[in-house]
Design an enzyme around this catalytic site. Structure first.
Site, short mmCIF file in Angstrom:
data_model
loop_
_atom_site.label_atom_id
_atom_site.label_comp_id
_atom_site.label_asym_id
_atom_site.label_seq_id
_atom_site.Cartn_x
_atom_site.Cartn_y
_atom_site.Cartn_z
CG ASP A 1 -2.18 0.89 0.92
OD1 ASP A 1 -2.14 1.71 -0.02
OD2 ASP A 1 -3.18 0.78 1.65
C1 BGC Z 1 -5.01 3.27 0.23
C2 BGC Z 1 -5.24 2.22 -0.84
C3 BGC Z 1 -5.13 2.84 -2.21
C4 BGC Z 1 -3.75 3.49 -2.32
C5 BGC Z 1 -3.47 4.10 -3.69
C6 BGC Z 1 -3.75 4.08 -0.01
O1 BGC Z 1 -3.66 5.16 0.85
O2 BGC Z 1 -4.95 2.64 1.48
O3 BGC Z 1 -6.49 1.62 -0.66
O4 BGC Z 1 -5.33 1.89 -3.20
O5 BGC Z 1 -3.67 4.52 -1.35
O6 BGC Z 1 -4.17 5.24 -3.91
#
Ligand code: BGC
Length: 721
Positions: free
Chosen positions: A267
């Site tokens: 993530d």
């Molecule tokens: C979130 C994810 C997301 C990623 C990319 C993160 O902060 O937890 O769910 O896909 O950002 O935008």
């Protein structure tokens, strides 16, 4: 490009090129991006060189046919081996045509429509140049304080798994090379991100492996069984080790036990976060841990590019691990057809034709109507067209109807609630006032609302949470409506006019001060682009509410977490011989949620009769069937979600009081009866034992059938082997 050629390509890559391939950067880093160079704040501090950008493997957040083509073209000019970029984005509940938030989609209990919503999102995203969506999010959720419950389909592992499959089918279909139609899916957040302590985002998760396997893992597994191409790690720790550096979770379980051979991405920033978590002393250790755990792509931190080479040269890391990771990414690019056409899907003409088309909007309207849940109705709904309506509340004319995670959706294009009502009644019959902002109100605003309400036959309140109040980093400790809105309700209540509350929010709320003050409550969640039309359809009975909750609405915050599939305890409150005091209970509130899992009303009524079991003994190779007659006993056509639950009366470890095992959404004309049949087999009765073996036990079971997890009839049967 054949597999042979992919390994040739891999061998042509220098170590630096390979490591850069494993780094994902946001759009502004790339030449050709409209916002190129707007690298500020933490992004600027990443220390990313031109060289890394030129060799990186994927882009986060770019979309639009023109932009993605420009970026790809500029990249291919500079990338020595001509390896195309992968474009990944968060397309969570629609691209430009925004569907209801996933929690609402869950409440539709309609897998076909869920799949259709993902297929439409995929089509719009694909022609806009997106290759991968960071969806579905399938984290099981039990705590409405956590803002991200709006991204999940709810609290049940079986239902979540069914939705996980439906979403993956919708995004990917059977053939990823179908470039104008399909995108690859990425299931997230692996694992158990939804169990953050206290509902505070990014917080600690700690649970037994049995609990993890039984409740939290099934939906990720279901997505993978459906062929989901990618997995994203979670931000949280699990058993003391952050998921992103957790070898047991990623290598032993995901790769070795589940045989996942697709791409695993961290993530956002999660690799570097191993430092503040307190398991890595520096970026180098963080890179080592994530690499060793098998994280292929590091999203938005530079631990791999700054340290990967040194880790290999110092023999701390085996280069074979890097090769494996790169190969997986190249394989995904190949599957998507990027080596043949790096501009896959992106098409300005099709983009104009498909994105936000009327047929897509029509689908969004249908799903929004099917996702709303009618929580209370004393008969005031549906409204009659001759009534004068005072539409009051912060959401009466607000465009904040798409909900979090709808980056590409434009609020301006969402149908406002006032506009939806005007499609049904003339402007002379409708007055629209705010009465309150989301969080504040004034006497003048309330006075204005009171005046408007005086002349109306019915008050429709459009209330809720601002979309910033849920979603990522949107945890709340107090899950009531903001006081300003409760004050507004109270003031209007003094007029003694019928009041209908329509709610726009991203989590189950504590609805005291709303349910007890109004004649009807419709939980509309964030309905998406067609919000106003769908809500008006429901209020006027052009659609009959058929949504059923997939997450319990607590009686009050003090109960949280409260969920239907809980255990009995040794001192259950409702046992026939229960004592008054020494039982598992609160002294001040009931044990039961205000609205249970599976609950939702309709404008018609349904009766259940003649539940029949084909046999009251189920054997290993002899499933039983359960049939029930469901009749529409009211005067309007409607849909009912018939639900089957099972309890294992005495297990080797304690078993939940009820577990959802089947459901069917049936449409019935007034007076019509349909027979619904469920099959139960031995496999559905298996669970994780104390030694983690997954098997069933002979003995007594109870099947429950009904319209929700509370109002069920009980039907005992036995499992014999
Ligand atoms: C979130 C994810 C997301 C990623 C990319 C993160 O902060 O937890 O769910 O896909 O950002 O935008």
């Amino acid at each position: 490009m054949s597999d042979q050629n992919l390994s040739t390509l891999l061998h042509e890559m220098t170590l630096d090129e390979k490591i850069a391939q494993l780094t994902q950067l946001a759009t502004p880093f790339f030449k050709g991006a409209s916002d190129q160079g707007q690298i500020t704040g933490p992004m600027a501090e990443l220390g990313i060189t031109e060289d890394v950008v030129q060799n990186s493997g994927s882009v986060l957040g770019a979309s639009g046919a023109k932009v993605t083509k420009n970026i790809q073209q500029a990249h291919l000019k500079e990338n020595r081996l001509g390896i195309p970029l992968l474009f990944m984005s968060d397309i969570i509940h629609g691209y430009k045509t925004i569907f209801p938030v996933p929690l609402a989609i869950g409440c539709s209990w309609d897998l076909d429509l869920a799949e259709q919503s993902a297929a439409i999102a995929a089509k719009e995203a694909a022609v806009s140049g997106v290759h991968v969506t960071f969806s579905p999010m399938v984290d099981l959720v039990r705590d409405p304080r956590w803002g991200r419950v709006m991204e999940s389909t709810g609290e049940d592992p079986f239902l979540n798994s069914e939705f996980a499959r439906a979403f993956v089918r919708g995004y990917q279909g059977d053939d990823l090379s179908n470039d104008h139609v399909r995108v690859a899916a990425c299931v997230k957040h692996f694992a158990a991100y939804g169990a953050a302590e206290g509902g505070r985002d990014y917080n600690t998760v700690d649970m037994s492996e049995r609990q993890l396997r039984e409740y939290y893992l099934p939906a990720y597994k279901a997505a993978l069984d459906e062929g989901c191409e990618m997995v994203m790690t979670a931000f949280n720790i699990l058993d003391g080790i952050p998921a992103t550096g957790n070898k047991k979770l990623m290598r032993d379980l995901l790769r070795d036990e589940w045989n996942f051979d697709g791409v695993l991405i961290s993530d956002w920033g999660a690799v570097k976060e191993l430092i503040p978590h307190g398991v890595a002393a520096d970026e180098k250790e963080a890179a080592h841990q994530a690499f060793s755990a098998g994280v292929d792509i590091e999203m938005m931190t530079p631990c791999y590019v700054h340290n990967g080479k040194a880790l290999i040269e110092e023999n701390i890391l085996d280069e074979a691990l890097v090769d494996e990771a790169v190969l997986r990414i190249l394989e995904l690019k190949q599957k998507l057809g990027l080596f043949d056409n790096p501009y896959r899907g992106a098409d300005e003409e099709l983009e104009k034709e498909i994105v936000f088309s009327s047929s897509h909007r029509h689908a969004a309207r249908e799903l929004a109507a099917k996702s709303s849940v009618l929580l209370k109705n004393d008969g005031i709904l549906p409204l009659k067209k001759e009534q004068n309506v005072a539409l009051i509340g912060p959401f009466a004319e607000h465009d904040d109807l798409l909900g979090p995670w709808s980056w590409k959706g434009s609020k301006e294009d969402a149908v406002k609630i006032s506009v939806g009502l005007l499609e049904k009644i003339g402007s002379a019959q409708l007055s629209v006032t705010k009465g309150s902002d989301v969080k504040t109100t004034s006497q003048a605003q309330i006075d204005e609302a009171m005046e408007a309400a005086e002349n109306a036959d019915v008050i429709v309140l459009a209330l809720g949470e601002h979309s910033e109040m849920s979603g990522e980093a949107g945890s709340r400790a107090d899950i009531r409506l903001p006081q300003a809105q409760l004050d507004l309700i109270k003031a209007l209540k003094s007029l003694e006019k019928p009041m209908v509350a329509v709610l726009f929010n991203g989590r189950p709320l504590d609805l005291h001060g709303v349910v007890d003050q109004t004649n009807a409550v419709l939980e509309a969640w964030y309905p998406g682009s067609e919000a106003g039309s769908a809500v008006a359809d429901l209020l006027y009975g052009d659609s009959n509410p058929s949504g059923r909750l997939t997450m319990s609405f607590p009686y009050s915050i003090g109960q949280v977490p409260v969920y239907y599939n809980h255990y009995n305890t040794g001192r259950p409150k409702d046992a026939p011989d229960a004592q008054v005091r020494y039982v598992s209970q609160y002294l001040d509130i009931p044990n039961e949620p205000l609205f249970p899992f599976g609950f939702g009303l309709s404008y018609t009524t349904f009766s259940y009769s003649d539940v029949t079991l084909s046999d009251n003994v189920l054997k290993e190779d002899e499933p039983i069937t359960l049939t029930v007659d469901v009749t529409n006993t009211g005067e309007m056509k409607g849909e009912e979600v018939v639900q089957l639950y099972v309890r294992d009366v005495a297990g080797e470890v304690v078993r939940p009081m009820k577990e959802l095992k089947g459901f069917e959404k049936v449409s019935l004309e007034p007076g019509e009866t349909k027979q619904v049949t469920f099959t139960l087999n031995e496999e559905q009765l298996r669970y994780y034992h104390s030694d983690l073996s997954f098997k069933s036990d002979t003995g007594e079971f109870i099947a429950y059938i009904g319209p929700n997890s509370r109002d069920v009839s009980a039907h005992p049967f036995k499992l014999e082997k």
